[in-house]
Design an enzyme around this catalytic site. Structure first.
Site, PDB file in Angstrom:
ATOM      1  N   LYS A 116       0.884  -1.125   0.034  1.00  0.00           N
ATOM      2  CA  LYS A 116      -0.013  -0.108   0.321  1.00  0.00           C
ATOM      3  C   LYS A 116       0.890   1.086  -0.051  1.00  0.00           C
ATOM      4  O   LYS A 116       1.912   1.423   0.509  1.00  0.00           O
ATOM      5  CB  LYS A 116      -0.832  -0.068   1.255  1.00  0.00           C
ATOM      6  CG  LYS A 116      -2.105   0.960   1.179  1.00  0.00           C
ATOM      7  CD  LYS A 116      -3.422   0.312   0.434  1.00  0.00           C
ATOM      8  CE  LYS A 116      -4.631   0.970   0.642  1.00  0.00           C
ATOM      9  NZ  LYS A 116      -5.694   0.318  -0.245  1.00  0.00           N
TER      10      LYS A 116
HETATM   11  P1  NAD Z   1     -13.088   7.806  -2.477  1.00  0.00           P
HETATM   12  O1  NAD Z   1     -12.118   8.800  -2.262  1.00  0.00           O
HETATM   13  O2  NAD Z   1     -13.358   7.609  -4.082  1.00  0.00           O
HETATM   14  O3  NAD Z   1     -14.347   8.167  -1.681  1.00  0.00           O
HETATM   15  C1  NAD Z   1     -14.206   8.206  -0.101  1.00  0.00           C
HETATM   16  C2  NAD Z   1     -15.613   8.587   0.310  1.00  0.00           C
HETATM   17  O4  NAD Z   1     -15.593   8.679   1.830  1.00  0.00           O
HETATM   18  C3  NAD Z   1     -16.071  10.135  -0.251  1.00  0.00           C
HETATM   19  O5  NAD Z   1     -17.529  10.118  -0.263  1.00  0.00           O
HETATM   20  C4  NAD Z   1     -15.616  10.905   1.150  1.00  0.00           C
HETATM   21  O6  NAD Z   1     -16.339  11.943   1.420  1.00  0.00           O
HETATM   22  C5  NAD Z   1     -16.147   9.874   2.406  1.00  0.00           C
HETATM   23  N1  NAD Z   1     -15.442  10.176   3.759  1.00  0.00           N
HETATM   24  C6  NAD Z   1     -14.118  10.573   3.758  1.00  0.00           C
HETATM   25  N2  NAD Z   1     -14.170  10.859   5.267  1.00  0.00           N
HETATM   26  C7  NAD Z   1     -15.193  10.717   5.885  1.00  0.00           C
HETATM   27  C8  NAD Z   1     -15.755  10.809   7.218  1.00  0.00           C
HETATM   28  N3  NAD Z   1     -14.703  11.062   8.123  1.00  0.00           N
HETATM   29  N4  NAD Z   1     -16.827  10.334   7.410  1.00  0.00           N
HETATM   30  C9  NAD Z   1     -17.822  10.092   6.334  1.00  0.00           C
HETATM   31  N5  NAD Z   1     -17.330   9.906   5.005  1.00  0.00           N
HETATM   32  C10 NAD Z   1     -15.927  10.329   4.788  1.00  0.00           C
HETATM   33  O7  NAD Z   1     -12.426   6.615  -1.822  1.00  0.00           O
HETATM   34  P2  NAD Z   1     -12.729   4.831  -2.396  1.00  0.00           P
HETATM   35  O8  NAD Z   1     -11.871   4.229  -3.323  1.00  0.00           O
HETATM   36  O9  NAD Z   1     -14.170   4.819  -2.498  1.00  0.00           O
HETATM   37  O10 NAD Z   1     -12.204   4.049  -1.141  1.00  0.00           O
HETATM   38  C11 NAD Z   1     -13.037   4.197   0.265  1.00  0.00           C
HETATM   39  C12 NAD Z   1     -12.788   2.837   1.224  1.00  0.00           C
HETATM   40  O11 NAD Z   1     -12.709   1.604   0.446  1.00  0.00           O
HETATM   41  C13 NAD Z   1     -11.308   3.007   1.572  1.00  0.00           C
HETATM   42  O12 NAD Z   1     -11.365   2.378   3.004  1.00  0.00           O
HETATM   43  C14 NAD Z   1     -10.741   2.289   0.848  1.00  0.00           C
HETATM   44  O13 NAD Z   1      -9.290   1.790   1.391  1.00  0.00           O
HETATM   45  C15 NAD Z   1     -11.530   1.005   0.457  1.00  0.00           C
HETATM   46  N6  NAD Z   1     -11.103   0.511  -1.014  1.00  0.00           N
HETATM   47  C16 NAD Z   1     -11.120   1.034  -2.118  1.00  0.00           C
HETATM   48  C17 NAD Z   1     -10.934   0.359  -3.233  1.00  0.00           C
HETATM   49  C18 NAD Z   1     -10.894   0.830  -4.694  1.00  0.00           C
HETATM   50  O14 NAD Z   1     -11.049   0.161  -5.715  1.00  0.00           O
HETATM   51  N7  NAD Z   1     -11.052   2.239  -4.704  1.00  0.00           N
HETATM   52  C19 NAD Z   1     -10.811  -1.099  -3.150  1.00  0.00           C
HETATM   53  C20 NAD Z   1     -10.858  -1.631  -1.963  1.00  0.00           C
HETATM   54  C21 NAD Z   1     -11.223  -0.995  -0.741  1.00  0.00           C
END
Ligand code: NAD
Length: 426
Positions: A116
């Site tokens: 990561k």
């Molecule tokens: P992203 O940046 O596209 O979206 C993040 C979202 O979380 C946004 O809507 C933001 O406003 C919200 N957020 C941030 N802080 C917050 C808070 N304190 N309270 C409420 N909402 C909050 O990110 P993503 O890619 O959707 O990733 C989200 C999660 O999923 C992370 O934990 C990431 O590690 C995990 N993840 C992502 C992927 C991927 O393919 N993108 C894969 C596996 C896991």
């Protein structure tokens, strides 16, 4: 075996998400049999790199940002895991996120280790040109440790296809040839894969729907609340909605909205793109952040950041199933509270594995320069996710443990078997 010792590079009080991961490993130890003697290897990341990322700002001044890349394990294959740009990201987060990638990749049996990366920056405060310079300098700083057969980054919080395109270009420029397979989650025109953008959210939905079937919950009359409306949360919301499940509340960093009649995710995505926020969405009321957790529903999907479900809000949750779209959203204490209250948790290391599974497909397609159709990709994704989920249910029933511990059992066995077969160098 002391698996809880504090690494010297994390000061006391800075254990953060790494402490959550160590506790999860402690819980799996009794089930690892003879392989348990190797378990300490899971608590020592293979390689940790911290880099200075200096960039020229548009006003001519210079700014420094702290960047990280952690390879937790390469026992089963090259490192694999996303890159996060966030003002609060720190070493313990990146260590835990890298370790969870090792577990996740082993759980769905894709041939990767876990890694990561992250940069401690609020990207909303940078212009597009500054963001590009930051991405390119960070990529150059970790250039020596990434590569299509070494360690393959991907998008995570606040990183996207454009950032992957810049990372791919920077790495390729440094190598003197185009190597699309160095990152996944790229735009389609640069060796990206159909289905990758929505893959994590799709995986979340696939495991949620299968769990609902098992728990005899009718999706068509179910309600869902989602924290995080980015890549993962919005894609999951579209699928829940398409299958008749009402998305009754969404929370983002900017606020929380609620509608008993259900929100239309496609329209909410368009509204958020247009206005920069979900607040003020027609037909929805704004509620406080605390009022989100006690909303009665069938599914709660945390899809934002780590440690959002804690001992403080877990007693208030009124969902039947928590499907972890985010990585590490539930603390171990909250896990216990949910378990005692009969709320089923489908853990991150299986629930959000759809992204890395299609990243694996993208990597394979880049190597072979032969691209698959979206329906082929989705069918393969569904098959891998469901096979992994069924195997985990079987282990959970056999050992009478939670789905999280069962996933860790399956994954740790695979990692430690690889470790054992490879032996200790030299
Ligand atoms: P992203 O940046 O596209 O979206 C993040 C979202 O979380 C946004 O809507 C933001 O406003 C919200 N957020 C941030 N802080 C917050 C808070 N304190 N309270 C409420 N909402 C909050 O990110 P993503 O890619 O959707 O990733 C989200 C999660 O999923 C992370 O934990 C990431 O590690 C995990 N993840 C992502 C992927 C991927 O393919 N993108 C894969 C596996 C896991």
């Amino acid at each position: 075996m002391d698996i809880g010792s504090l690494p010297s590079y994390l000061a006391p009080g800075q254990m953060g998400a790494w402490a959550i991961y160590l506790e999860q490993i402690r819980r799996v130890l009794p089930y690892l049999g003879k392989l348990g003697s190797l378990a300490e290897t899971l608590t020592h990341p293979k390689r940790i790199v911290i880099v200075d990322v200096p960039i020229r700002l548009d006003d001519g001044s210079m700014a420094h940002f702290e960047g990280y890349r952690v390879q937790h394990s390469t026992a089963r294959g090259p490192g694999k895991g996303g890159v996060r740009f966030h003002q609060d990201v720190g070493l313990s987060d990146v260590m835990a996120l890298a370790a969870w990638m090792s577990i996740k990749n082993a759980a769905v049996n894709v041939p990767f280790g876990g890694a990561k990366g992250g940069v401690r920056v609020d990207p909303a405060k940078l212009s597009l040109a500054e963001l590009e310079r930051l991405t390119r300098r960070y990529t150059s700083e970790i250039n020596f440790m990434i590569g299509p057969d070494k360690d393959i980054p991907a998008p995570d919080v606040n990183t996207n296809e454009q950032i992957m395109a810049w990372m791919m270009d920077t790495y390729s420029m440094n190598q003197g040839r185009t190597l699309t397979g160095v990152v996944t989650g790229k735009p389609l025109s640069l060796g990206g894969s159909l289905g990758r953008r929505d893959a994590t959210g799709r995986g979340v939905f696939v495991v949620a729907a299968e769990t609902a079937k098992r728990e005899k919950i009718d999706l068509a009359s179910a309600r869902c609340i989602i924290q995080g409306f980015g890549n993962v949360g919005s894609a999951a919301a579209k699928l829940f909605h398409a299958h008749g499940c009402k998305v009754i509340a969404v929370q983002t960093a900017l606020g929380t909205i609620h509608s008993a009649a259900g929100l239309a995710p496609e329209r909410l995505i368009e509204y958020q793109q247009r206005t920069g926020s979900i607040l003020g969405f027609p037909g929805a009321e704004t509620i406080s952040a605390q009022d989100f957790w006690p909303l009665p529903c069938e599914f709660l999907v945390p899809a934002a950041l780590e440690a959002q479900i804690t001992a403080a809000n877990a007693p208030k949750i009124r969902a039947r199933i928590v499907v972890e779209g985010a990585n590490g959203p539930t603390t171990p204490e909250a896990d216990d509270i949910l378990h005692e209250r009969g709320i089923l948790v489908v853990p991150d290391v299986i629930a959000n594995a759809g992204g890395v599974t299609v990243s694996y497909f993208e990597w394979v397609q880049d190597f072979s320069s032969f691209f698959w159709s979206e329906s082929e990709i989705n069918a393969r994704l569904d098959r891998i996710m469901l096979e992994a989920l069924h195997a985990i249910w079987e282990v959970a029933a056999r050992h009478r443990v939670s789905l999280r511990t069962a996933t860790f059992i399956v994954a740790c066995e695979r990692i430690l078997q690889a470790r054992q077969l490879r032996g200790l160098y030299p």
